[in-house]
Design a protein around this motif. Structure first.
Motif, PDB file in Angstrom:
ATOM      1  N   PRO A 519       0.810  -1.228   0.000  1.00 49.07           N
ATOM      2  CA  PRO A 519       0.000   0.000   0.000  1.00 49.07           C
ATOM      3  C   PRO A 519       0.839   1.271   0.000  1.00 49.07           C
ATOM      4  CG  PRO A 519      -0.843  -1.580   1.600  1.00 49.07           C
ATOM      5  CD  PRO A 519       0.455  -2.134   1.108  1.00 49.07           C
ATOM      6  N   ARG A 524      -1.412   7.541  -6.735  1.00 46.29           N
ATOM      7  CA  ARG A 524      -2.513   7.862  -7.660  1.00 46.29           C
ATOM      8  C   ARG A 524      -2.272   9.257  -8.218  1.00 46.29           C
ATOM      9  NH1 ARG A 524      -5.700   7.596 -11.153  1.00 46.29           N
ATOM     10  NH2 ARG A 524      -7.917   7.004 -11.073  1.00 46.29           N
ATOM     11  N   ASP A 642      -9.125   3.329  -7.808  1.00 42.13           N
ATOM     12  CA  ASP A 642      -8.599   4.543  -7.168  1.00 42.13           C
ATOM     13  C   ASP A 642      -7.684   4.226  -5.990  1.00 42.13           C
ATOM     14  OD1 ASP A 642      -9.656   6.779  -8.649  1.00 42.13           O
ATOM     15  OD2 ASP A 642     -11.640   6.179  -7.936  1.00 42.13           O
ATOM     16  N   THR A 643      -8.002   3.180  -5.233  1.00 44.35           N
ATOM     17  CA  THR A 643      -7.216   2.851  -4.046  1.00 44.35           C
ATOM     18  C   THR A 643      -6.326   1.647  -4.315  1.00 44.35           C
ATOM     19  OG1 THR A 643      -8.861   1.303  -3.163  1.00 44.35           O
ATOM     20  CG2 THR A 643      -9.126   3.647  -2.614  1.00 44.35           C
ATOM     21  N   GLU A 645      -6.246  -1.068  -2.569  1.00 45.87           N
ATOM     22  CA  GLU A 645      -7.039  -2.292  -2.406  1.00 45.87           C
ATOM     23  C   GLU A 645      -7.820  -2.616  -3.683  1.00 45.87           C
ATOM     24  OE1 GLU A 645      -5.615  -0.851   1.248  1.00 45.87           O
ATOM     25  OE2 GLU A 645      -6.882   0.212  -0.208  1.00 45.87           O
ATOM     26  N   GLU A 646      -8.391  -1.572  -4.309  1.00 49.41           N
ATOM     27  CA  GLU A 646      -9.120  -1.784  -5.564  1.00 49.41           C
ATOM     28  C   GLU A 646      -8.171  -2.231  -6.675  1.00 49.41           C
ATOM     29  OE1 GLU A 646     -12.637   1.616  -4.972  1.00 49.41           O
ATOM     30  OE2 GLU A 646     -10.839   2.050  -6.152  1.00 49.41           O
TER      31      GLU A 646
END
Length: 656
Positions: A519, A524, A642-643, A645-646
Motif C-alpha cells: 500500500p 494515484r 482509485d485505491t 485495495e481496488e
C-alpha cells in the motif's frame, strides 16, 4: 513509423477486437489518452475507410463480427492498391518520395494539389512529420519561395528510403509494394525477380530476414542510380574489399556482386559506379552466414573470429546467467551461435548497415523476460565494443535466446497422480506404462490401487486417474477413464493436467504479487511530464522507505536509455539493469493523465526492484505483469480503480 493519431486508431481497433463486450467512449478515451470527441472521430474515420466496421450503441462501441460488403470486396493491405494517400503516414511518405526524386525542388502548391489538400493543411500537418523523419537520417528540407528541396548525403537518402520501405505496418511483406508506390515509373517487381534469381545462384547462404533486407537495399540502389543519383565522394570511401577479403566466401560474394552489376548494365544501359559497387559488396558481405550453425565449434569460431572477441561474448553470457539467476544459461551450441551473431551485429554497427527486424515489437511484448536478457547482453556488449546496439539487434538476440528457452525449458513440476484400477490380468501394469509413455515427466504416479484400498487409505496426490467412478478427497482432481488408454482419454487427462498446472501458477502468482505489492508504494496521479521525471519521483518515494539508493535509480535510468520499458500501450515497467535494491518490491503509479514514455503514452508505471537473492523470481514477475496488462478487460478494470485495495483486487482478478 505511424503517426500518434494512427497509433491511437490501431490501438482502439485492438482494444475492441479483444473485448468481449461493449466498450464505453469514456473508457476508450482513457485507454487511448484521447478525448471522447476524438474517439467519435476515430470511429467515423474507420467506418469511412470500409476496412472494418465499428458498431455503436448507448453502451459504447464494439467491432462488428464481419466487415461491410464493400470492405470484403476490397483488396487486403498486403495486396496493395495504388490509391490516393489518405492518412498522415502515407501523405508523409508520398511527400518524401516526391522530394527525393525532385532534383530541382518541389512546389508546395503542386504537392498539396496532388494530395488534394490545401497549402495551409499541407504546411501545418504534413511537413512537420516529413521534417521530423528526415532529420533522423541527417537530412533537411530547405524551403525558398514556396519550393522545397531535400538536402543531404545520397547515402542518407538511401537509408531513409530503405527505412520507409521496411517500417510500414506489414514490414518486409509490403516493402516492394511501398517502393512501387514511391517510384511508379520503375518496374520494381521485375527487378526484384532478377535479383532473387541472382542471389539464389550465388552459392551463398542468406537467411530470410537478411535476404529481405538485402533485396530492399539493392532495389533502392538501382532505383537511385537509374535517376542519376550515385554515391559521391562526400559520402566517404567504402572499403568493402577489406571486409570481403577476411571471409571464406569472398569469391562467391564478389561473383554475386559482379552478376548484379552485369544485370544492371544489361538492363539499364549503364555501369554501376565503383562506390556503389563497393556498397553492394558490403551489403552482401554483411548478409551471408559465415558458417553453418551445425558446423560451429570453438575452434571453427576462432578461425574466423578473434579469440579475444569469442571469450568476451562468452563472458557476457556467463554474467547474464548470474544476473538472472540461471545456473545453466543456454547450452554450448546456442552460446556459439550467439557469438557468431554478435560478431555479425558488430560488423553491421561498424559499417552502419541497417538490419530491420519486423518482429521486434512483437518479441518485446510477448517475450518480455527473454527480451530483458537480450537488453542486458546488448548493453554489456555495446559498452565493451564502444558501439551502438539498437532495438532491432536486441530483438534478434532475444529471438536466439527465446528459441532456446522454448525448446529446452524445463516443464513445471510434475503432477502427482493416484491410479485406481481393479486388477485384471496385466491391465493395471499396462495402463500405468501407457500413462508414463504418454505423459512422461508431466506426471508422477505415486500409487496404483484398487477402489477398496483407495477408499480405506487415500494417498495425497494432485489427481486421481480412475477406471471406476469413486469419490475423491477434498480438492483432488478426478479423471474418469476407461481401462484402455484411448486418444479421447489422453485428451481428457491432458486437459485436467493443464488445469492443475494453471491453478498452481495462479496460487503462486497471488502469493508472489501479494508480497511485492505494498500500500505504501501505490501512487494515484503522479505529477510528471515523462519517463525520466516519473522514475525520479518514484525513486524519492522508495528512498524515503529505505528501499532504493541513488545508485539503483541511476541504473533504472540507464536501463531505460538502452530500450524503453513500455512493454504494452498502457504500461511501463522500469527496472535496473545491473544494480540490486535492498529488498524486493513493486511500486505502482496509476495516472488519469497519460505519461509520455518512448513511443507510448502510459497510464500505469510499475517500477520493479528485485533483490539479488530473489532474482530467480524476476522472470515470473515480469511475465505475470505483462500477462495482466495484455488483457483488455483487465486493463479496463484497472483504469477504474482509485485505491491500492481496488487496484490489487483488479490486478489479481484474472490470476487469483
Amino acid at each position: 513509423m505511424a503517426s500518434a493519431k494512427q497509433n491511437r486508431i490501431n490501438r482502439m481497433i485492438d482494444v475492441l477486437e479483444n473485448s468481449s463486450s461493449w466498450v464505453s467512449s469514456s473508457m476508450l478515451a482513457g485507454l487511448l489518452g484521447a478525448s471522447e470527441r476524438s474517439i467519435r472521430n476515430y470511429v467515423a474515420e474507420v467506418n469511412e475507410t470500409g476496412t472494418r466496421h465499428i458498431e455503436s450503441s448507448k453502451e459504447g462501441y464494439r467491432l462488428a463480427t464481419a466487415a461491410p460488403a464493400a470492405a470484403s470486396a476490397s483488396a487486403s493491405p498486403c495486396e496493395g492498391v495504388n490509391t490516393l494517400p489518405a492518412n498522415a503516414d502515407s501523405r508523409r511518405d508520398f511527400t518524401i518520395s516526391r522530394l527525393v526524386n525532385a532534383c530541382d525542388g518541389l512546389s508546395v502548391f503542386d504537392i498539396a494539389d496532388e494530395l488534394f489538400i490545401s497549402e495551409s493543411t499541407f504546411q501545418s500537418s504534413v511537413m512537420p512529420q516529413v521534417r521530423a523523419l528526415v532529420r533522423q537520417f541527417d537530412l533537411n528540407v530547405e524551403t525558398h519561395d514556396y519550393r522545397m528541396k531535400l538536402t543531404g548525403r545520397e547515402a542518407d537518402k538511401r537509408k531513409l528510403l530503405g527505412h520507409i520501405a521496411t517500417h510500414n505496418s506489414y514490414g518486409y511483406f509490403t516493402s516492394t509494394k511501398t517502393l512501387e508506390n514511391m517510384f511508379p515509373d520503375f518496374d520494381v517487381q521485375a527487378t526484384l525477380s532478377s535479383l532473387v534469381a541472382i542471389c539464389q545462384r550465388s552459392d551463398l547462404f542468406i537467411n530470410g530476414y537478411a535476404l529481405s533486407n538485402l533485396l530492399v537495399h539493392l532495389l533502392v540502389i538501382i532505383i537511385r542510380l537509374t535517376s542519376n543519383n550515385e554515391l559521391s565522394e562526400v559520402d566517404g570511401p567504402i572499403d568493402a574489399d577489406g571486409l570481403v577479403t577476411q571471409l571464406g566466401q569472398r569469391e562467391q560474394i564478389v561473383r554475386c556482386a559482379q552478376r548484379i552489376a552485369a544485370y544492371f548494365e544489361k538492363e539499364f544501359g549503364c555501369a554501376i559506379p565503383r562506390d556503389d559497387f563497393q556498397q553492394i559488396l558490403l551489403l552482401l558481405a554483411l548478409s551471408v552466414e559465415r558458417c553453418d550453425f551445425d558446423e560451429l565449434s570453438r575452434e571453427k569460431l576462432s578461425s574466423i573470429i578473434d579469440r579475444e572477441f569469442v571469450d568476451m561474448v562468452l563472458g557476457i553470457l556467463d554474467e547474464c546467467g548470474k544476473r538472472y539467476d540461471l545456473p545453466r544459461f543456454i547450452d554450448e551450441p546456442m552460446r556459439l551461435q550467439l557469438v557468431l551473431h554478435m560478431f555479425n551485429a558488430y560488423q553491421r554497427a561498424v559499417y552502419r548497415v541497417s538490419y530491420p527486424n519486423p518482429l521486434a515489437a512483437q518479441i518485446k511484448s510477448e517475450y518480455a523476460p527473454v527480451y530483458d536478457m537480450a537488453v542486458y547482453i546488448a548493453h554489456r556488449f555495446s559498452t565493451a565494443m564502444d558501439i551502438e546496439v539498437g532495438e532491432n539487434e536486441i530483438a534478434f538476440i532475444a529471438f536466439h535466446i527465446g528459441a532456446y528457452f522454448e525448446k529446452f525449458s524445463a516443464p513445471d513440476g510434475a503432477v502427482t497422480c493416484t491410479v485406481i484400477i481393479e486388477e485384471y490380468h496385466d491391465f493395471a501394469r499396462r495402463l500405468v506404462d501407457d500413462l508414463k509413455t504418454e505423459f512422461g515427466d508431466d506426471i508422477s504416479v505415486v500409487a496404483v490401487m484398487s477402489c477398496d484400498s483407495y477408499l480405506a487409505n487415500p494417498p495425497e496426490s494432485d489427481a486421481v486417474i480412475t477406471t471406476i467412478d469413486v469419490p475423491v478427497c477434498g480438492g483432488t482432481t478426478k479423471v474418469l477413464i476407461g481401462p484402455i488408454l484411448t486418444k479421447q482419454n489422453v485428451r481428457k487427462i491432458r486437459d485436467r493436467l493443464c488445469a492443475i498446472q494453471e491453478r498452481r501458477r495462479r496460487l503462486y502468482a497471488q502469493g508472489l504479487l501479494g508480497r511485492l505489492l505494498q500500500p505504501g508504494l501505490f501512487i494515484r496521479n503522479i505529477d510528471v511530464v515523462g519517463a525520466t521525471s516519473c522514475i525520479d519521483q518514484m525513486g524519492k518515494l522508495l528512498a524515503v522507505q529505505g528501499l532504493a539508493t541513488p545508485e539503483f535509480i541511476a541504473d533504472v535510468h540507464l536501463r531505460e536509455s538502452v530500450s524503453s520499458t513500455a512493454f504494452t500501450d498502457s504500461l511501463a515497467i522500469p527496472h535496473a539493469i545491473s544494480v540490486y535494491p535492498k529488498r524486493s518490491f513493486i511500486a505502482v503509479a496509476h495516472n488519469d493523465t497519460p505519461i509520455p514514455w518512448g513511443r507510448h503514452d502510459v497510464r500505469f508505471v510499475l517500477l520493479i526492484g528485485i533483490a539479488q537473492e530473489d532474482m530467480g523470481l524476476f522472470r515470473d514477475v515480469l511475465d505475470l505483469i505483462i500477462e495482466v496488462f495484455s488483457s483488455v478487460e483487465t486493463t479496463m478494470r484497472l483504469m477504474q480503480t482509485d485505491t491500492f485495495e481496488e487496484f490489487l483486487a483488479a490486478f489479481t482478478h484474472d490470476i487469483g
